[in-house]
Each structure stands twice: as structure tokens, then as C-alpha cells.
Design a protein around this motif. Structure first.
Motif, PDB file in Angstrom:
ATOM      1  N   PRO A  10      13.493  63.197  49.744  1.00  0.00           N
ATOM      2  CA  PRO A  10      14.788  63.751  49.009  1.00  0.00           C
ATOM      3  C   PRO A  10      15.737  63.838  49.687  1.00  0.00           C
ATOM      4  O   PRO A  10      15.870  63.941  50.927  1.00  0.00           O
ATOM      5  CB  PRO A  10      13.825  65.005  48.510  1.00  0.00           C
ATOM      6  CG  PRO A  10      12.904  65.444  49.546  1.00  0.00           C
ATOM      7  CD  PRO A  10      12.513  64.026  50.081  1.00  0.00           C
ATOM      8  N   ALA A  11      16.904  63.523  49.004  1.00  0.00           N
ATOM      9  CA  ALA A  11      18.206  63.883  49.588  1.00  0.00           C
ATOM     10  C   ALA A  11      18.355  65.152  49.894  1.00  0.00           C
ATOM     11  O   ALA A  11      17.753  65.992  49.141  1.00  0.00           O
ATOM     12  CB  ALA A  11      19.360  63.335  48.692  1.00  0.00           C
ATOM     13  N   VAL A  12      18.790  65.828  51.176  1.00  0.00           N
ATOM     14  CA  VAL A  12      18.883  67.237  51.353  1.00  0.00           C
ATOM     15  C   VAL A  12      20.254  67.592  51.941  1.00  0.00           C
ATOM     16  O   VAL A  12      20.939  66.573  52.342  1.00  0.00           O
ATOM     17  CB  VAL A  12      17.784  67.787  52.314  1.00  0.00           C
ATOM     18  CG1 VAL A  12      16.327  67.736  51.924  1.00  0.00           C
ATOM     19  CG2 VAL A  12      18.041  67.015  53.679  1.00  0.00           C
ATOM     20  N   THR A  13      20.741  68.424  51.749  1.00  0.00           N
ATOM     21  CA  THR A  13      21.837  69.179  52.259  1.00  0.00           C
ATOM     22  C   THR A  13      21.721  70.346  52.975  1.00  0.00           C
ATOM     23  O   THR A  13      21.038  71.470  52.389  1.00  0.00           O
ATOM     24  CB  THR A  13      22.851  69.331  51.201  1.00  0.00           C
ATOM     25  OG1 THR A  13      23.436  68.183  50.400  1.00  0.00           O
ATOM     26  CG2 THR A  13      24.400  69.845  51.734  1.00  0.00           C
ATOM     27  N   ASP A  70      18.838  71.281  47.232  1.00  0.00           N
ATOM     28  CA  ASP A  70      18.343  70.127  46.991  1.00  0.00           C
ATOM     29  C   ASP A  70      19.326  69.022  46.151  1.00  0.00           C
ATOM     30  O   ASP A  70      20.437  69.386  46.263  1.00  0.00           O
ATOM     31  CB  ASP A  70      17.189  70.516  45.649  1.00  0.00           C
ATOM     32  CG  ASP A  70      17.757  71.062  44.382  1.00  0.00           C
ATOM     33  OD1 ASP A  70      18.883  71.039  44.281  1.00  0.00           O
ATOM     34  OD2 ASP A  70      16.821  71.459  43.751  1.00  0.00           O
ATOM     35  N   GLU A  71      18.920  68.193  45.587  1.00  0.00           N
ATOM     36  CA  GLU A  71      19.977  67.064  45.029  1.00  0.00           C
ATOM     37  C   GLU A  71      20.885  67.741  44.075  1.00  0.00           C
ATOM     38  O   GLU A  71      21.934  67.182  43.982  1.00  0.00           O
ATOM     39  CB  GLU A  71      19.223  65.886  44.504  1.00  0.00           C
ATOM     40  CG  GLU A  71      18.233  64.883  45.128  1.00  0.00           C
ATOM     41  CD  GLU A  71      16.740  65.563  45.613  1.00  0.00           C
ATOM     42  OE1 GLU A  71      16.527  66.697  45.030  1.00  0.00           O
ATOM     43  OE2 GLU A  71      15.950  64.898  45.988  1.00  0.00           O
ATOM     44  N   TYR A 111      10.637  68.003  51.147  1.00  0.00           N
ATOM     45  CA  TYR A 111      11.764  68.530  51.549  1.00  0.00           C
ATOM     46  C   TYR A 111      11.619  68.870  53.114  1.00  0.00           C
ATOM     47  O   TYR A 111      12.939  69.155  53.712  1.00  0.00           O
ATOM     48  CB  TYR A 111      12.137  69.774  50.533  1.00  0.00           C
ATOM     49  CG  TYR A 111      12.903  69.185  49.333  1.00  0.00           C
ATOM     50  CD1 TYR A 111      14.086  68.965  49.408  1.00  0.00           C
ATOM     51  CD2 TYR A 111      11.953  69.623  48.100  1.00  0.00           C
ATOM     52  CE1 TYR A 111      14.852  68.661  48.077  1.00  0.00           C
ATOM     53  CE2 TYR A 111      12.510  69.056  47.105  1.00  0.00           C
ATOM     54  CZ  TYR A 111      14.013  68.649  46.950  1.00  0.00           C
ATOM     55  OH  TYR A 111      14.535  68.414  45.802  1.00  0.00           O
ATOM     56  N   ALA A 114      12.066  66.268  55.470  1.00  0.00           N
ATOM     57  CA  ALA A 114      13.503  65.429  55.246  1.00  0.00           C
ATOM     58  C   ALA A 114      14.565  66.463  55.993  1.00  0.00           C
ATOM     59  O   ALA A 114      15.383  65.898  56.685  1.00  0.00           O
ATOM     60  CB  ALA A 114      13.875  65.294  53.977  1.00  0.00           C
TER      61      ALA A 114
END
Length: 176
Positions: A10-13, A70-71, A111, A114
Motif C-alpha cells: 500500500p502507498a503510505v505517507t 493510508d492512501e 502497511y 511498507a
């Protein structure tokens, strides 16, 4: 469920925790299962102090336990690194510990892994040569993340109170 090689991470910030994140962390971690290995749910005031300490770490060291988004931009937990507290009379005093904590809704989706990968990139960039992870011996999810990161088991020892065991994993960041 773990992330498979066929399913993308997943894309994480990651962001430096804000004062408002104290409330978000309290909300996502106010679950006995999430806090099983950490003594149970904590009061909001603990997170107010905790997020303030992380902002200080980031300003002084260039890393901290960052808020994990999360996204969609929702707070799902934290990940990052911080010095092991010197006031603790056990554990890897003087070491930099990486860690992660996710709310239950984010479990099993990749998550933690990542975000931990992003953490390793950031602390390596900040010049940290080595990290450790302290994990309760029965926390199979976190053990799996540490091992997937390539961390090696360095030690096992009793936790304070003497009823449970912990593992200390380590990873040399100088190696590619």
C-alpha cells in the motif's frame, strides 16, 4: 494475512506528528488487542506527551515515530525510530529503535512493512548506522515484519516483571 509478492504494497505517507495526532493515535490505539503487548490502552494525555516528544526528536535528530497515513490520508498508526529511553533500566539503552503500531483496521494489509521500509530509508538518510527492534516474544505479526526487513535476532531476555520474554532484532544500515 501477509502481503504477497503479487500484491503491491500500500502507498503510505509518513509525517511528523501534530498535536491533533495525539487524538488520532488515542482513537486508533484504544483497543485491547492493539495494545496487547504494551500494557493495554493508554490515556489521551500519554499521546499528547508522546507526540510532543516525537516532534522534538524530529527537530533534533531528523527522525521520530511518524504518523502513518493510508492512501486516503486517514491516520492508521505510526512508524519510525527513536532513541531507546535512557531512563529504562533494561533494553538497548543507547540504541536507535525502529517500531510500528497500527490500528486494527490496518492489520494484514502490508502497511507495517511498507512503512518500516520507508522508515529505514529515512533513518539511513539521517546517518543512523544501525537500528534495533524490541518485540514481545509472542507478537508474531511484528516478528514477521522485522524478519521480512532482514533484521536478525540478536538476543532474547525476560521483560521487566519476569513473566514474558522479549526479542531484540538488529539491522546494520551500512549494508545495502
Amino acid at each position: 494475512m501477509t502481503t504477497s509478492p503479487t500484491r503491491p504494497l500500500p502507498a503510505v505517507t509518513l509525517r511528523v506528528p501534530t498535536h491533533e495526532d495525539a487524538h488520532a493515535w488515542h482513537g486508533v490505539f484504544d483497543d485491547p488487542d492493539v495494545m496487547e503487548f504494551l500494557g493495554g490502552p493508554a490515556e489521551l494525555s500519554s499521546y499528547v506527551e508522546f507526540t510532543a516528544r516525537q516532534r522534538m526528536h524530529d527537530a533534533q535528530l531528523g527522525y521520530c515515530l511518524w504518523t502513518l497515513l493510508d492512501e486516503e490520508g486517514a491516520v492508521v498508526g505510526f512508524t519510525g525510530a527513536q532513541p531507546w529511553p535512557r531512563e529504562k533500566e533494561w533494553g538497548p539503552v543507547g540504541e536507535i529503535e525502529i517500531g510500528w503500531r497500527l490500528g486494527r483496521s490496518a492489520w494484514g494489509q502490508g502497511y507495517a512493512y511498507a512503512a518500516a521500509l520507508a522508515t529505514l530509508e529515512r533513518v539511513r538518510g539521517a546517518g543512523v548506522p544501525r537500528v534495533v527492534a524490541m518485540i514481545d516474544d509472542t507478537n508474531t505479526r511484528s516478528i514477521a515484519v522485522a524478519e521480512r526487513l532482514g533484521m536478525t535476532l540478536a538476543d532474547r531476555f525476560p521483560l521487566p516483571g519476569g513473566t514474558r520474554q522479549a526479542r531484540r532484532y538488529e539491522l546494520d544500515l551500512a549494508r545495502p
